[in-house]
Design an enzyme around this catalytic site. Sequence first.
Site, PDB file in Angstrom:
ATOM      1  N   THR A 187       0.838  -1.184   0.000  1.00 55.63           N
ATOM      2  CA  THR A 187       0.000   0.000   0.000  1.00 55.63           C
ATOM      3  C   THR A 187       0.877   1.238   0.000  1.00 55.63           C
ATOM      4  OG1 THR A 187      -1.579   1.333   1.256  1.00 55.63           O
ATOM      5  CG2 THR A 187      -0.251  -0.210   2.531  1.00 55.63           C
ATOM      6  N   GLU A 334      -4.983  -2.404   4.793  1.00 55.67           N
ATOM      7  CA  GLU A 334      -4.559  -3.040   6.037  1.00 55.67           C
ATOM      8  C   GLU A 334      -5.679  -3.870   6.670  1.00 55.67           C
ATOM      9  OE1 GLU A 334      -3.909  -0.031   5.052  1.00 55.67           O
ATOM     10  OE2 GLU A 334      -1.909   0.641   5.685  1.00 55.67           O
ATOM     11  N   LYS A 444      -5.760  10.691  -2.215  1.00 56.60           N
ATOM     12  CA  LYS A 444      -6.268   9.581  -3.014  1.00 56.60           C
ATOM     13  C   LYS A 444      -6.903  10.138  -4.283  1.00 56.60           C
ATOM     14  CE  LYS A 444      -7.677   5.050  -1.973  1.00 56.60           C
ATOM     15  NZ  LYS A 444      -8.525   4.128  -1.248  1.00 56.60           N
ATOM     16  N   TRP A 449      -3.069   6.205  -4.489  1.00 57.42           N
ATOM     17  CA  TRP A 449      -2.488   7.124  -3.514  1.00 57.42           C
ATOM     18  C   TRP A 449      -1.318   7.889  -4.092  1.00 57.42           C
ATOM     19  CZ3 TRP A 449      -4.995   7.929   0.810  1.00 57.42           C
ATOM     20  CH2 TRP A 449      -5.773   6.922   1.379  1.00 57.42           C
TER      21      TRP A 449
HETATM   22  P1  AMP Z   1      -6.612   1.704   0.559  1.00 54.73           P
HETATM   23  O1  AMP Z   1      -5.664   1.212   1.579  1.00 54.73           O
HETATM   24  O2  AMP Z   1      -5.965   2.146  -0.701  1.00 54.73           O
HETATM   25  O3  AMP Z   1      -7.722   0.757   0.344  1.00 54.73           O
HETATM   26  O4  AMP Z   1      -7.282   3.030   1.140  1.00 54.73           O
HETATM   27  C1  AMP Z   1      -7.992   3.047   2.335  1.00 54.73           C
HETATM   28  C2  AMP Z   1      -8.394   4.445   2.660  1.00 54.73           C
HETATM   29  O5  AMP Z   1      -9.296   4.941   1.666  1.00 54.73           O
HETATM   30  C3  AMP Z   1      -9.128   4.589   3.968  1.00 54.73           C
HETATM   31  O6  AMP Z   1      -8.255   4.614   5.069  1.00 54.73           O
HETATM   32  C4  AMP Z   1      -9.848   5.915   3.736  1.00 54.73           C
HETATM   33  O7  AMP Z   1      -8.974   7.016   3.911  1.00 54.73           O
HETATM   34  C5  AMP Z   1     -10.229   5.827   2.263  1.00 54.73           C
HETATM   35  N1  AMP Z   1     -11.578   5.248   2.107  1.00 54.73           N
HETATM   36  C6  AMP Z   1     -11.907   3.984   1.776  1.00 54.73           C
HETATM   37  N2  AMP Z   1     -13.245   3.833   1.710  1.00 54.73           N
HETATM   38  C7  AMP Z   1     -13.787   5.035   2.018  1.00 54.73           C
HETATM   39  C8  AMP Z   1     -15.122   5.528   2.148  1.00 54.73           C
HETATM   40  N3  AMP Z   1     -16.202   4.778   1.928  1.00 54.73           N
HETATM   41  N4  AMP Z   1     -15.270   6.831   2.507  1.00 54.73           N
HETATM   42  C9  AMP Z   1     -14.213   7.626   2.733  1.00 54.73           C
HETATM   43  N5  AMP Z   1     -12.936   7.218   2.625  1.00 54.73           N
HETATM   44  C10 AMP Z   1     -12.718   5.943   2.276  1.00 54.73           C
END
Ligand code: AMP
Length: 548
Positions: A187, A334, A444, A449
């Site tokens: 990640t 995670e 994001k 990211w």
């Molecule tokens: P990733 O590790 O790339 O899956 O990103 C996870 C992160 O995406 C989370 O910690 C949030 O900051 C953001 N995220 C994921 N789902 C949502 C959601 N439904 N609403 C707002 N932020 C989200």
Amino acid sequence: MTARLIEKTPSADAYPLLIKNILRTPLQYAPDQEIVYRDQMRYTYRDLNRRIHKLANMLAAAGVKPGDTVAVMDWDSHRYLECFFAVPMMGAVLHTINIRLSPEQLLYTINHAEDDVILVFSEFLPMLDAIKDQIKTVKKFILLTDAEQPETSLSLAGEYEAMLAGADDHYDFPDLDENTMATTFYTTGTTGLPKGVFYSHRQIMLHTYGLMSGICIYKSQLTLDSADVYMPITPMFHVHAWGVPYLCTMIGTKQVYPGRYEPEMLLKLLLTEKVTFSHCVPTILHMLVSSPAVKNFDLSNWKVIIGGSAMSKGLCKASLDLGINVTSAYGMSETCPLLTAANMKPHMLDWDADKQVAIRCKTGLPVPNVNLEILDPNGQPLPHDGQSAGEVVVRTPWLTQGYVKDPEKSEELWKDGWLHTGDVGIIDTDGYLQITDRMKDVIKTGGEWISSLELEDIISQHEAVSEAAVIGVPDDKWGERPLTLVVLKPDYADKVTGEDLKKFYTAFVENGTIPKYGVPDRVVITDQIAKTSVGKINKKEIRTQYRS
Ligand code: AMP
């Protein structure tokens, strides 16, 4: 009083939670159900099972042993699904490579994960060609292709279909310990270098059941069952396509894999294969909903879970107007990933559309077996009053138990026995979580990211820059886009423009430090950057200033 542990007769089987057991059910319930890849391949669950056995034999013949790491670079495909099963079932670790990383990050993840074999789709060969001399541990590359053999300077061990054809169709999959590592991936959603997360067979099995209880069982606005037709529009390298392929295989739904995401192909598959259930980031749904072609299609049987970023009310309404049943869910790399789903409670199902939009766009209710709290800066739980905002922390059986070879960051992630998400949220009196902000310094954009610290580091190398801050600003299409604020050194006032500084970033795209989507849309020159009381750059304040 001491609790009594169960006693086990010597011959009793403890039945470890192993991925191989997922495959048993569809072979009993739906052996002739179909699995489809674009307009290129169509086969049954019986074939899937046979090909998984063949794949294991083929990998074993290529030298793969239990404990080895087998990496995949592919779009969403039937081949990827086969690897989701065969690799961990052999006792090897599946590394799902993020093909959107910069070349530097890609190389880092391959070497850090100590990949032994890479299965690579033809389109990504140039990426490996460019870094091949610096790849340290890979012994074999296997070609995945939809067409004829492409040009490459890599020495390939063979082509997937040809190698499968020659492999035996029975492999004796071992009874592994359920804590055997099954998958790993990286990640970039934290600062610094990409970090590896990892999941065991037990965790993936429990996540599969958690996902099932979160999206299949409640009487709510959106449920998945075995009669659905599933098409992921989330990369399979991103948290196992949110774990849904494991669930859909367990319940034996028809599965449709779209390969590279091309709007025409997606719409074609949606209609011809009668897809009823998908999941994607808001950017993809936005792209489909705003495509003029979409008006000509009936999408009223399509249910879509939106995650990865918050779904805006505008996108939710536009989708509902087209008949698409959308709802949010939340999780992270995670967390395997599912933590919450915006399931409506039964009494909300009669609410008018506008009131329902508000619920569908919430981050959601924790799914069964997820213990989720919001903490104040002293680590104390905050009330669920719809007002108190704190860091979202979680406990469930399916959270990564650390970062690969990074004890310090692992302990930070797991401070005080809670997994710290780096997200800030509030929980309302109905129990719904709403993410309101982010503590982590990352942006994001389109589901991918980019580190704001890295973008700050780059621009600070420009001779005219005295101070810089990078934030994510909301963007209808991409969710967020990076914006750089710069204070110039006095000697450079009026001599350097925002455009000049923006151009400075492109050199770092060319040398592979950052991906193209990392170049900020705008570099704003300003007199001062807001600071906190302790003199740190106040990102929260800047985000509020530049939100619009
Ligand atoms: P990733 O590790 O790339 O899956 O990103 C996870 C992160 O995406 C989370 O910690 C949030 O900051 C953001 N995220 C994921 N789902 C949502 C959601 N439904 N609403 C707002 N932020 C989200």
